[in-house]
Scaffold this motif. Structure first.
Motif, short mmCIF file in Angstrom:
data_model
loop_
_atom_site.label_atom_id
_atom_site.label_comp_id
_atom_site.label_asym_id
_atom_site.label_seq_id
_atom_site.Cartn_x
_atom_site.Cartn_y
_atom_site.Cartn_z
N TYR A 205 9.23 58.65 43.75
CA TYR A 205 9.38 57.62 43.05
C TYR A 205 10.90 57.38 42.57
O TYR A 205 11.25 56.09 42.63
N LYS A 206 11.83 58.25 42.46
CA LYS A 206 13.24 58.17 42.24
C LYS A 206 13.52 57.51 43.89
O LYS A 206 14.50 56.46 43.83
N THR A 207 13.12 57.61 44.84
CA THR A 207 13.46 57.17 46.18
C THR A 207 12.89 55.64 46.09
O THR A 207 13.69 54.68 46.83
N GLN A 208 11.93 55.34 45.46
CA GLN A 208 11.47 54.12 45.51
C GLN A 208 12.47 52.90 44.63
O GLN A 208 12.55 51.82 44.92
N ILE A 209 12.66 53.64 43.43
CA ILE A 209 13.49 52.65 42.67
C ILE A 209 14.99 52.45 43.43
O ILE A 209 15.25 51.25 43.55
N ARG A 210 15.53 53.63 44.25
CA ARG A 210 16.82 53.36 44.84
C ARG A 210 16.56 52.32 46.15
O ARG A 210 17.36 51.46 46.37
N GLU A 211 15.33 52.45 46.66
CA GLU A 211 15.00 51.43 47.65
C GLU A 211 15.02 49.90 47.43
O GLU A 211 15.36 49.23 47.87
N PHE A 212 14.24 49.89 46.27
CA PHE A 212 14.03 48.33 45.70
C PHE A 212 15.13 47.73 44.89
O PHE A 212 15.42 46.71 45.01
N VAL A 213 15.84 48.64 44.20
CA VAL A 213 16.89 48.12 43.36
C VAL A 213 18.18 48.32 44.04
O VAL A 213 19.18 47.60 44.00
N THR A 214 18.31 48.96 45.18
CA THR A 214 19.54 49.07 45.98
C THR A 214 20.66 49.83 45.60
O THR A 214 21.74 49.63 45.76
N ARG A 215 20.49 50.59 44.24
CA ARG A 215 21.52 51.23 43.80
C ARG A 215 20.85 52.53 42.96
O ARG A 215 19.55 52.47 42.76
N ASP A 216 21.47 53.59 42.88
CA ASP A 216 21.08 54.82 42.02
C ASP A 216 20.92 54.42 40.57
O ASP A 216 21.69 54.47 40.03
N MET A 217 19.53 54.51 40.31
CA MET A 217 19.35 54.68 38.86
C MET A 217 18.14 55.62 38.64
O MET A 217 17.31 55.58 39.41
N THR A 218 18.30 56.25 37.42
CA THR A 218 17.10 57.11 36.64
C THR A 218 15.97 56.16 36.28
O THR A 218 16.25 55.05 35.65
N PRO A 219 14.91 56.89 36.24
CA PRO A 219 13.57 56.11 35.51
C PRO A 219 14.00 56.07 34.10
O PRO A 219 13.67 54.81 33.52
N ARG A 220 14.97 56.87 33.37
CA ARG A 220 15.27 56.73 32.18
C ARG A 220 16.15 55.49 31.85
O ARG A 220 16.06 54.54 30.85
N GLN A 221 16.85 55.16 32.73
CA GLN A 221 17.99 54.07 32.49
C GLN A 221 17.34 52.93 32.75
O GLN A 221 17.50 51.81 32.02
N VAL A 222 16.27 52.81 33.85
CA VAL A 222 15.45 51.47 34.05
C VAL A 222 14.71 51.39 32.60
O VAL A 222 14.43 50.09 32.31
N HIS A 223 13.90 52.39 32.09
CA HIS A 223 13.11 52.01 31.08
C HIS A 223 13.78 51.54 29.87
O HIS A 223 13.54 50.71 29.22
N ASP A 224 15.14 52.29 29.65
CA ASP A 224 15.87 51.89 28.40
C ASP A 224 16.31 50.21 28.54
O ASP A 224 16.43 49.50 27.62
N ILE A 225 16.86 50.18 29.68
CA ILE A 225 17.29 48.39 29.82
C ILE A 225 15.98 47.42 29.75
O ILE A 225 16.17 46.79 28.95
N GLY A 226 14.79 48.09 30.14
CA GLY A 226 13.56 47.33 29.78
C GLY A 226 13.32 47.02 28.19
O GLY A 226 13.00 45.98 28.00
N LEU A 227 13.41 48.17 27.59
CA LEU A 227 13.03 47.87 26.13
C LEU A 227 14.08 47.12 25.39
O LEU A 227 13.63 46.22 24.52
N ALA A 228 15.35 47.26 25.79
CA ALA A 228 16.19 46.48 25.13
C ALA A 228 16.28 45.03 25.47
O ALA A 228 16.41 44.14 24.58
N GLU A 229 15.93 44.60 26.54
CA GLU A 229 15.68 43.31 27.11
C GLU A 229 14.40 42.63 26.62
O GLU A 229 14.36 41.53 26.24
N VAL A 230 13.51 43.38 26.37
CA VAL A 230 12.29 42.91 25.93
C VAL A 230 12.48 42.57 24.35
O VAL A 230 11.85 41.34 23.82
N LYS A 231 13.12 43.34 23.60
CA LYS A 231 13.64 43.09 22.25
C LYS A 231 14.44 41.67 22.13
O LYS A 231 14.11 40.66 21.36
N ARG A 232 15.14 41.53 23.17
CA ARG A 232 16.16 40.43 23.09
C ARG A 232 15.21 39.14 23.49
O ARG A 232 15.38 37.97 22.82
N ILE A 233 14.54 39.13 24.40
CA ILE A 233 13.63 38.02 24.76
C ILE A 233 12.89 37.67 23.95
O ILE A 233 12.31 36.29 23.42
N HIS A 234 12.23 38.54 23.15
CA HIS A 234 11.16 38.43 22.07
C HIS A 234 11.60 37.51 21.09
O HIS A 234 11.17 36.65 20.45
#
Length: 603
Positions: free
Chosen positions: A286-315
């Motif tokens: 799964y980590k290799t898939q994030i790297r492949e699709f995002v084209t940068r090194d990010m952990t699942p936790r980093q991705v998850h936390d950005i998502g939570l923050a953006e969901v709150k802002r957009i809401h």
């Protein structure tokens, strides 16, 4: 991707002549270089550049031949056969790409020009992804919830040349061998626990059924009835006869065998878990898939936390738009209103398609204020094929056409279409693909390279750009746009939730339903896609956020002299690149603009 030759349109020449004649009355517009008239690449400046060019040119030609493409009239097209997909073929490819990466490591980047550094970065990221897939043996699960190796083999529109029809018939004759190799791979994957989850497979067998028919309802037979009359007799009758023979003797039995395998083997043996973490060594995968699709090194936790923050802002922004609409109820009640009120839904497929065409044409009138370079290549708007529509997304864009789903119209709200059209068609994917095709002075491999972080990031950015183009005429349209933005932000939470943190399918469905106005049918279809395609859903929002952040940086640094047209041209003229390359090139653009300002201001 099917790539046709762009033709020079009289209307384009006329528009350009008018802009010259009127002068300052119209913004300055350039037209992308037609393929076949592009400038020659500059000679390599040194041995390092010569080695790099030889490496990527050689690999590209090898890759085309390896995947059954041949050069016809100066462009690579599908040959009269399908590629080999045996484990031996994939092992050979893995070894080859490993050697290519070793050779690439030996080239000193400090000796490369700015453009060749971009070429090297694009090439490395591409080959790493190809090598990664071969090593992980992702070919043992060669489909997902809405994209299948057995679909999309029929052209979207009839071929115009006899030679194209003959190559097509050759591919049809090769389907039995091709499907047999895929079945062997899927059986091996099932045996080691590497499969698409059962929840994302159920019902997909129905997409095979139409191809097992022996009447005009078979999409292949129907296609041969559409051979254009511009192909003269006796060739036209011969093609129709040979095509029908290939379908009835080879294609129908192959699809029937595949249907039996899917129903009696795959659906029975597919894993009942949903997360990539449940695959063999799944968390590392799964980590290799994030790297492949995002084209940068990010952990699942980093991705998850950005998502939570953006969901709150957009809401919070969605609440403001809901208030602007005059609706007096709660947020869940507003979502239910949008999902059920008849005013928001087309009554016929033609009504939906006509509305998408009107939106696309409306956007055409705004492009001169958005970009400085327009492509010649045109796209068309088509319905999703009937055999795919029940499990397909709402829309999908590409070089030749944009597909819009007219199945189950009560699940296709019209207020979502403005955002969907700008994303999939113009200035989104179809527009972007045409510019990449027609870009001058670029190696062949760059014209057909696609990174999800860049491409889907641009698509989502164009949805926001629609707010500046007057695309969203009502609060409901704007809420549809925000629903799409929320949808992509929620993906960050859902994708990592499913594949890293043990979320259930129902948990993901409930999260998306609570935060967007998407119809229930679309929500279920989308969640099944995220389950079947780990990491891909993370690319959209992270690419979009990269572009939005770069625009904010450009506006801040350039102040009142900021012009979005050259800013957008800088992004689009690159073609698809990894996100770190996009950042460095846009920042170079900003620095060059600032330097120009300083020169003008100097006494």
């Amino acid at each position: 991707m099917s790539v046709a030759h762009p033709r020079r349109h009289t209307s384009c020449v006329l528009a350009l002549s008018l802009s010259i004649a009127i002068g300052a009355a119209l913004p300055s517009i350039a037209w992308a270089q037609p393929q076949g008239q592009e400038q020659q690449l500059a000679p390599p400046a040194n041995a390092a550049e010569a080695a790099l060019r030889t490496l990527y040119d050689t690999e590209w030609e090898w890759r085309q031949k390896e995947f059954a493409r041949e050069k016809i009239d100066g462009r690579w097209q599908a040959a009269a056969r399908f590629p080999s997909v045996t484990p031996q073929a994939w092992a050979r490819r893995a070894d080859y790409w490993a050697q290519v990466l070793t050779q690439l490591d030996a080239i000193a980047p400090g000796q490369l020009s700015r453009e060749e550094k971009i070429n090297a970065a694009v090439f490395r990221t591409t080959v790493e992804g190809l090598h990664n897939g071969a090593v992980w043996k992702t070919y043992e699960a060669p489909f997902n919830s809405d994209t299948f190796f057995w679909a999309g083999l029929n052209p979207r529109q009839p071929y115009q040349d006899e030679a194209d029809w003959r190559r097509f018939i050759g591919r049809l004759d090769d389907i039995p061998r091709y499907f047999s190799e895929q079945i062997v791979n899927m059986d091996t994957g099932l045996s080691r626990g590497w499969s698409i989850p059962r929840s994302s497979v159920e019902g997909r067998d129905k997409t095979i059924e139409p191809y097992t028919r022996t009447d005009a309802e078979n999409p292949y037979l129907a296609m041969f009835d559409r051979i254009p009359r511009s192909i003269p007799e006796p060739a036209l009758s011969q093609l129709r006869e040979q095509g029908r023979k290939a379908v009835l003797e080879n294609v129908v039995p192959a699809y029937s065998g595949l249907l039996t395998f899917m129903r009696e083997q795959y659906l029975v043996r597919a894993r009942t878990t949903t997360g990539a973490s449940d695959l063999p060594n799944g968390r590392a995968f799964y980590k290799t898939q994030i790297r492949e699709f995002v084209t940068r090194d990010m952990t699942p936790r980093q991705v998850h936390d950005i998502g939570l923050a953006e969901v709150k802002r957009i809401h919070a922004e969605m609440q403001q738009v809901m208030a602007a609409s005059g609706f007096g109820g709660t947020f869940p009640e507003f979502l239910e209103f949008l999902r059920t009120d008849p005013r928001f839904y087309a009554k016929t497929p033609q009504e939906l398609l006509s509305y998408t065409a009107w939106i696309a044409k409306k956007v055409d009138g705004e492009l001169k204020h958005v970009v400085g370079t327009l492509p010649r290549y045109r796209f068309t708007i088509l319905p999703v094929p009937d055999e795919l529509a029940p499990i397909y997304t709402s829309g999908r864009g590409g070089l030749d056409s944009c597909l819009f789903n007219t199945y189950d119209l009560p699940s296709r709200p019209l207020y979502n279409l403005p955002a969907l059209v700008v994303h999939e068609c113009v200035p989104g994917h179809s527009f972007q693909a045409a510019l990449a095709l027609e870009a001058p002075t670029r190696p062949d491999f760059r014209q057909q390279t696609y990174f999800s972080g860049y491409g889907e990031g641009w698509g989502l950015y164009t949805e926001w750009l629609g707010t500046l183009m007057g695309v969203y005429e009502t609060p409901y349209d704007d809420f549809g746009r925000l629903t799409f933005e929320m949808w992509r932000a929620a993906r960050l939470v859902i994708d990592t939730g499913l594949h890293e943190y043990g979320w259930s399918r129902q948990q993901a469905i409930d999260y998306l339903a609570a935060n967007t106005a998407l119809a229930h049918h679309d929500i279920v279809t989308e969640v099944d896609r995220y389950i079947a395609w780990p990491g891909q859903a993370t690319a959209y929002y992270l690419g979009y956020k990269t572009i939005r952040d770069l625009r904010s940086e450009a506006e801040r640094e350039l102040g009142p002299t900021f012009d979005q047209r050259p800013f957008h041209d800088t992004i689009l003229n690159l073609g698809s690149v990894p996100l770190p390359v996009l950042e460095s090139e846009v920042r170079a653009f900003i620095a060059e603009r600032k330097a120009g300002q300083a020169t003008v201001a100097a006494p």
